[in-house]
Design an enzyme around this catalytic site. Structure first.
Site, short mmCIF file in Angstrom:
data_model
loop_
_atom_site.label_atom_id
_atom_site.label_comp_id
_atom_site.label_asym_id
_atom_site.label_seq_id
_atom_site.Cartn_x
_atom_site.Cartn_y
_atom_site.Cartn_z
N GLU A 73 0.51 1.43 3.58
CA GLU A 73 0.94 2.15 4.77
C GLU A 73 1.28 3.60 4.47
OE1 GLU A 73 2.09 -0.80 3.56
OE2 GLU A 73 3.27 -1.82 5.08
N CYS B 285 8.22 1.27 4.22
CA CYS B 285 7.08 1.55 5.10
C CYS B 285 7.50 1.52 6.57
CB CYS B 285 5.95 0.58 4.82
SG CYS B 285 5.26 0.80 3.15
N HIS C 166 2.38 2.39 -1.39
CA HIS C 166 2.03 1.24 -0.57
C HIS C 166 0.90 1.65 0.37
CE1 HIS C 166 6.07 -1.14 -0.85
NE2 HIS C 166 5.74 -0.59 -2.00
N CYS D 163 7.36 -3.40 4.65
CA CYS D 163 8.62 -3.47 3.91
C CYS D 163 9.60 -2.44 4.51
CB CYS D 163 8.37 -3.19 2.43
SG CYS D 163 8.02 -1.45 2.09
#
Length: 169
Positions: free
Chosen positions: A69, A100, A67, A97
């Site tokens: 992040e 993260c 992801h 999410c």
């Protein structure tokens, strides 16, 4: 006690700074989009300098942890030679999410700024708030809604184009 603030509560000079860095996160999201990835981007800022950049690479790398992040946190940690991002801010185009948000708490990021909420997986206040969970030993202040329209439009346009593609037999 909730630490989160919405963009309308910020003084104009502070809002301008956050918008500047969010535009950098949007530029990262556009890199993901160019690869056919969901357009999510992130930057980690420390003392007025980007020390970590990331964009969604899940499909490209076949890595569920890739992801935006996570990529930005890894790069920032490498730059600082430390897993602790104590005096950093993380800007991300979409609300984090659970994974993260957990990484932000674990890396001690003191401030997370996001563009648009995620009604399906948002863990910075939408579905739950892991960043400000009082049972954790560290909490992360949240500022939400910075360039929300632009961040949301990136995602909306991406998924609209995806739905319009003809299916292959």
């Amino acid at each position: 006690m909730s630490l989160d603030r919405i963009h309308t509560e910020l003084p104009p000079d502070e809002l301008a700074i956050h918008e500047f860095w969010m535009r950098e996160a949007i530029a990262e999201a556009q890199k993901a989009e160019a690869l056919g990835e969901v357009p999510i981007g992130a930057v980690v800022v420390r003392q007025g300098e980007i020390i970590g950049r990331g964009y969604n690479l899940r499909e490209t790398t076949m890595d569920s942890t890739a992801h935006a992040e996570m990529v930005a946190i890894r790069e920032a940690s490498t730059a600082l030679h430390s897993w602790r991002l104590l005096d950093c801010q993380l800007y991300v185009t979409l609300e984090p999410c659970p994974m993260c948000a957990g990484a932000m708490v674990q890396s001690r990021v003191p401030l997370t700024i996001y563009g648009t909420p995620d009604p399906k997986a948002g863990c910075a206040g939408t579905l739950m708030n892991l960043l400000e969970e009082p049972r954790f030993n560290h909490r992360t202040e949240i500022i939400q809604g910075i360039l929300q329209k632009e961040c949301a439009e990136l995602l909306t346009a991406f998924f609209r184009r995806l739905r319009q593609k003809p299916s292959t037999p």
